[in-house]
Scaffold this active site. Structure first.
Site, mmCIF file in Angstrom:
data_model
loop_
_atom_site.group_PDB
_atom_site.id
_atom_site.type_symbol
_atom_site.label_atom_id
_atom_site.label_comp_id
_atom_site.label_asym_id
_atom_site.label_seq_id
_atom_site.Cartn_x
_atom_site.Cartn_y
_atom_site.Cartn_z
ATOM 1 N N GLY A 85 -6.325 3.831 8.540
ATOM 2 C CA GLY A 85 -6.207 2.370 8.616
ATOM 3 C C GLY A 85 -7.457 1.662 8.098
ATOM 4 N N LEU A 86 -8.474 2.454 7.746
ATOM 5 C CA LEU A 86 -9.749 1.873 7.312
ATOM 6 C C LEU A 86 -9.608 1.027 6.042
ATOM 7 C CD1 LEU A 86 -12.838 2.090 8.065
ATOM 8 C CD2 LEU A 86 -12.972 3.756 6.210
ATOM 9 N N THR A 87 -8.891 1.554 5.071
ATOM 10 C CA THR A 87 -8.744 0.834 3.799
ATOM 11 C C THR A 87 -8.092 -0.525 4.028
ATOM 12 O OG1 THR A 87 -8.505 2.954 2.661
ATOM 13 C CG2 THR A 87 -7.804 1.003 1.449
ATOM 14 N N ARG A 141 1.097 12.102 -9.227
ATOM 15 C CA ARG A 141 1.605 10.754 -8.977
ATOM 16 C C ARG A 141 3.023 10.584 -9.522
ATOM 17 N NH1 ARG A 141 -2.643 7.560 -7.110
ATOM 18 N NH2 ARG A 141 -4.679 7.954 -7.984
ATOM 19 N N LYS A 198 0.845 7.475 8.560
ATOM 20 C CA LYS A 198 0.654 8.779 9.211
ATOM 21 C C LYS A 198 0.447 8.588 10.706
ATOM 22 C CE LYS A 198 -1.631 11.318 5.547
ATOM 23 N NZ LYS A 198 -2.812 12.073 5.130
ATOM 24 N N GLU A 235 0.850 -1.198 0.000
ATOM 25 C CA GLU A 235 0.000 0.000 0.000
ATOM 26 C C GLU A 235 0.884 1.245 0.000
ATOM 27 O OE1 GLU A 235 -2.510 1.573 -0.647
ATOM 28 O OE2 GLU A 235 -3.988 1.630 0.967
ATOM 29 N N ASP A 236 0.351 2.345 -0.525
ATOM 30 C CA ASP A 236 1.141 3.583 -0.522
ATOM 31 C C ASP A 236 1.206 4.219 0.859
ATOM 32 O OD1 ASP A 236 -1.545 4.303 -0.529
ATOM 33 O OD2 ASP A 236 -1.412 5.700 -2.202
ATOM 34 N N ILE A 237 0.039 4.378 1.509
ATOM 35 C CA ILE A 237 0.016 5.122 2.775
ATOM 36 C C ILE A 237 -1.101 4.611 3.675
ATOM 37 C CG2 ILE A 237 -1.417 6.964 1.745
ATOM 38 C CD1 ILE A 237 0.169 8.955 3.529
ATOM 39 N N VAL A 238 -0.807 4.511 4.960
ATOM 40 C CA VAL A 238 -1.840 4.187 5.943
ATOM 41 C C VAL A 238 -2.216 5.481 6.637
ATOM 42 C CG1 VAL A 238 -2.535 2.631 7.790
ATOM 43 C CG2 VAL A 238 -0.527 2.072 6.404
ATOM 44 N N ASP A 266 -1.522 10.719 -4.988
ATOM 45 C CA ASP A 266 -2.142 11.791 -5.776
ATOM 46 C C ASP A 266 -2.941 12.759 -4.932
ATOM 47 O OD1 ASP A 266 -4.289 9.913 -5.168
ATOM 48 O OD2 ASP A 266 -5.477 11.101 -6.560
#
Ligand code: IMP
Ligand code: MG
Length: 181
Positions: free
Chosen positions: A112-114, A172, A138, A106-109, A166
């Site tokens: 955390g929902l995703t 991106r 984060k 994944e790119d970023i937490v 993005d």
């Protein structure tokens, strides 16, 4: 004129605050590649990239592995407008990960929902193992507890773009991580 406005935008993003320069990203991705290669030595590894944001990170990461791997993708979306999460996550994929050793890339937490949704969804397929590798995490209060085994960088709560991330589908292609807020 399309080309003129594009280069103006480029100038704008280049003048934003660079949070993580590309050299630092490259070095950390190399370290993550070494760590994952050691952890999965002798096992067949399946990497699941989360589109769209993880496409550059995943592409760089796999070239730092010294073990064979298979690569696939799923699509996740949670943002109802450009910077605020809708609280609902939609997933699209036709993966079969039964019995496989999986790392979700994944790119970023953020909240955390995703990742919570992705894990719940993929665990139904009964993979042999499943871990998460995120380039960024984060530091925010009230994060949903999701165990992220491999983290590139912990960052403060700022909106960031570049290296795949993005804002409204822009930036991106920027080679470093920049702050947009
Ligand atoms: P979460 O579900 O709140 O953890 O948000 C994760 C998703 O939101 C990531 O996969 C990104 O696509 C997006 N996201 C969160 N924070 C940022 C950011 O600062 N810049 C760009 N995208 C972000
Ligand atoms: Mg994403």
């Amino acid at each position: 004129m399309c080309s003129a406005s594009y280069s103006e935008e480029k100038i704008n993003i280049n003048s934003k605050e660079v949070l993580i320069p590309k050299e630092e990203i490259n070095q950390r991705v190399e370290e993550l590649g070494r760590e994952i290669s050691a952890d999965y030595h002798g096992r067949e590894l399946h990497l699941v990239g989360v589109l769209n944001g993880a496409f550059i990170f995943l592409a760089d990461l796999v070239r730092q592995l010294n073990i064979p791997c298979q690569i696939c993708f799923l699509q996740a979306s949670s943002y109802k407008d450009q910077k605020v999460s809708s609280g609902e996550v939609t997933l699209m994929h036709n993966l079969d990960l039964s019995g496989k050793n999986v790392i979700v890339v994944e790119d970023i937490v953020d909240t955390g929902l995703t990742l919570k949704h992705i894990l719940e969804d993929l665990q139904q397929q009964k993979p042999a193992s499943i871990e998460i590798c995120a380039l960024l995490s984060k530091n925010i209060p009230d994060k949903i507890p999701v165990e992220v085994k491999y983290i590139g960088f912990e960052i403060e709560d700022r909106f960031v773009v570049g290296y795949g991330l993005d804002f409204a589908e822009k930036y991106r292609e920027v080679p470093h991580i920049a702050c947009l807020d």
